[in-house]
Design an enzyme around this catalytic site. Structure first.
Site, PDB file in Angstrom:
ATOM      1  N   GLY A  14     -11.135  29.045 -22.872  1.00  0.00           N
ATOM      2  CA  GLY A  14     -12.466  29.384 -22.374  1.00  0.00           C
ATOM      3  C   GLY A  14     -13.632  28.936 -23.238  1.00  0.00           C
ATOM      4  N   ARG A  67       0.751  28.165  -2.873  1.00  0.00           N
ATOM      5  CA  ARG A  67      -0.509  27.676  -3.454  1.00  0.00           C
ATOM      6  C   ARG A  67      -1.670  27.987  -2.522  1.00  0.00           C
ATOM      7  NH1 ARG A  67      -0.187  21.735  -3.997  1.00  0.00           N
ATOM      8  NH2 ARG A  67      -2.337  21.962  -4.665  1.00  0.00           N
ATOM      9  N   MET A  92      -6.092  25.041 -15.019  1.00  0.00           N
ATOM     10  CA  MET A  92      -5.002  24.075 -15.051  1.00  0.00           C
ATOM     11  C   MET A  92      -4.084  24.145 -13.829  1.00  0.00           C
ATOM     12  SD  MET A  92      -5.923  22.322 -17.364  1.00  0.00           S
ATOM     13  CE  MET A  92      -5.848  21.648 -18.996  1.00  0.00           C
ATOM     14  N   HIS A 111     -13.392  17.118 -17.420  1.00  0.00           N
ATOM     15  CA  HIS A 111     -12.134  16.515 -17.872  1.00  0.00           C
ATOM     16  C   HIS A 111     -12.418  15.754 -19.163  1.00  0.00           C
ATOM     17  CE1 HIS A 111      -8.111  14.890 -17.707  1.00  0.00           C
ATOM     18  NE2 HIS A 111      -8.610  13.697 -17.944  1.00  0.00           N
ATOM     19  N   GLU A 145      -8.247  14.952  -4.929  1.00  0.00           N
ATOM     20  CA  GLU A 145      -7.422  14.257  -5.923  1.00  0.00           C
ATOM     21  C   GLU A 145      -7.772  14.750  -7.337  1.00  0.00           C
ATOM     22  OE1 GLU A 145      -6.748   9.762  -7.382  1.00  0.00           O
ATOM     23  OE2 GLU A 145      -7.684   9.977  -5.426  1.00  0.00           O
ATOM     24  N   GLU A 174     -16.427  19.259 -28.681  1.00  0.00           N
ATOM     25  CA  GLU A 174     -17.803  19.542 -29.106  1.00  0.00           C
ATOM     26  C   GLU A 174     -18.803  18.898 -28.130  1.00  0.00           C
ATOM     27  OE1 GLU A 174     -19.913  18.398 -33.030  1.00  0.00           O
ATOM     28  OE2 GLU A 174     -17.902  19.163 -33.513  1.00  0.00           O
TER      29      GLU A 174
HETATM   30  C1  GAR Z   1     -11.077  21.216 -22.008  1.00  0.00           C
HETATM   31  O1  GAR Z   1     -10.949  20.174 -22.955  1.00  0.00           O
HETATM   32  C2  GAR Z   1     -11.214  20.680 -20.611  1.00  0.00           C
HETATM   33  O2  GAR Z   1     -11.957  19.487 -20.553  1.00  0.00           O
HETATM   34  C3  GAR Z   1      -9.762  20.423 -20.250  1.00  0.00           C
HETATM   35  O3  GAR Z   1      -9.106  21.559 -20.735  1.00  0.00           O
HETATM   36  C4  GAR Z   1      -9.780  22.022 -21.909  1.00  0.00           C
HETATM   37  C5  GAR Z   1     -10.047  23.499 -21.737  1.00  0.00           C
HETATM   38  O4  GAR Z   1     -10.568  24.043 -22.912  1.00  0.00           O
HETATM   39  N1  GAR Z   1      -9.588  20.255 -18.833  1.00  0.00           N
HETATM   40  C6  GAR Z   1      -8.726  19.398 -18.292  1.00  0.00           C
HETATM   41  O5  GAR Z   1      -7.937  18.725 -18.941  1.00  0.00           O
HETATM   42  C7  GAR Z   1      -8.777  19.309 -16.775  1.00  0.00           C
HETATM   43  N2  GAR Z   1      -7.970  18.241 -16.294  1.00  0.00           N
HETATM   44  P1  GAR Z   1     -11.408  25.396 -22.881  1.00  0.00           P
HETATM   45  O6  GAR Z   1     -10.546  26.422 -22.126  1.00  0.00           O
HETATM   46  O7  GAR Z   1     -11.582  25.768 -24.309  1.00  0.00           O
HETATM   47  O8  GAR Z   1     -12.694  25.117 -22.169  1.00  0.00           O
END
Ligand code: GAR
Length: 230
Positions: A14, A67, A92, A111, A145, A174
């Site tokens: 988060g 789902r 996820m 992403h 997608e 960051e």
């Molecule tokens: C982040 O780096 C986000 O960009 C990535 O998961 C991480 C979550 O971190 N998302 C993906 O890879 C989506 N395909 P966080 O829970 O600390 O924000």
């Protein structure tokens, strides 16, 4: 204009969620965080949200629940929170096309790569093995997608020959923490709008100057965006 009620979907740590909550509390920010929904109980992000005084919901995907049914339950939680916009922040789970269609133009994802490169899992590892010298993060409107969809904003970071996967992930994270609030600001204020397969921006001249790699992610430009007139 009233701040747009925005829900954040998480599955874990988060940290992007926390960056959005922080930004939403700045004066004049065009989105307020109506709540955080996690598909997993006991994740760090839920604690962070609760400590920040943001309502939380857990909508777990248990065995035997399809789902589709899980997404219906997520939709019900979003309705209960009165969400107008949704931000996926480390959520996820693949969303079903029916759910995605209901939120067309109103759901964002972050992403950690410069899409359309390095979709899916381990984007930093993919970047290192491809030998790219620039990597980064993307905020895009969600389409059916995975890690695709019209791009709202991107931030870039250099890849040093000495960077490990972890070091690169930290640098990108960051940048993500500046990029996501910036992108949500564009969308919630109506300056970035989904238009078919592309995003259209109002105030094009100003937006153009905001999309160089550092500018897209810098506090100074977030400030200058706040001062922009529509
Ligand atoms: C982040 O780096 C986000 O960009 C990535 O998961 C991480 C979550 O971190 N998302 C993906 O890879 C989506 N395909 P966080 O829970 O600390 O924000």
């Amino acid at each position: 204009m009233a701040a747009k009620r925005t829900a954040i979907l998480i599955s874990g740590r988060g940290s992007n969620m926390a960056a959005l909550i922080r930004a939403s509390r700045e004066d004049g920010y065009p989105a307020e965080i109506a709540g955080v929904i996690s598909d997993r109980p006991d994740v760090e992000g839920l604690d962070l949200a609760a400590r920040a005084g943001v309502p939380t919901r857990v909508v777990e995907k248990t065995k035997g629940v399809s789902r589709e049914a899980h997404d219906v339950a997520i939709g019900a939680a979003l309705a209960e929170l009165g969400a107008e916009l949704v931000c996926l922040a480390g959520y996820m789970r693949l969303l079903t096309p029916g759910f995605v269609a209901q939120w067309t133009g109103r759901m964002l994802n972050i992403h950690p790569s410069l899409l359309p490169l390095f979709k899916g899992l381990h984007p930093h590892r993919q970047a290192i093995s491809a030998g790219v010298r620039i990597h980064g993060a993307t905020v895009h409107f969600v389409t059916a997608e995975t890690d695709s969809g019209p791009i709202v904003a991107q931030a870039a970071v250099p890849v040093l020959p000495t960077d490990s996967e972890g070091a690169l992930a930290s640098k990108v994270l960051e940048a993500e923490h500046r990029l996501y609030p910036f992108a949500l600001k564009l969308v919630a204020s109506g300056r970035a709008v989904l238009d078919g397969e592309r995003v259209t921006f109002s105030n094009v001249a100003a937006a153009g100057s905001l999309f160089s790699p550092e500018a897209a992610a810098s506090e100074a430009d977030i400030e200058s965006l706040a001062r922009m007139t529509p």
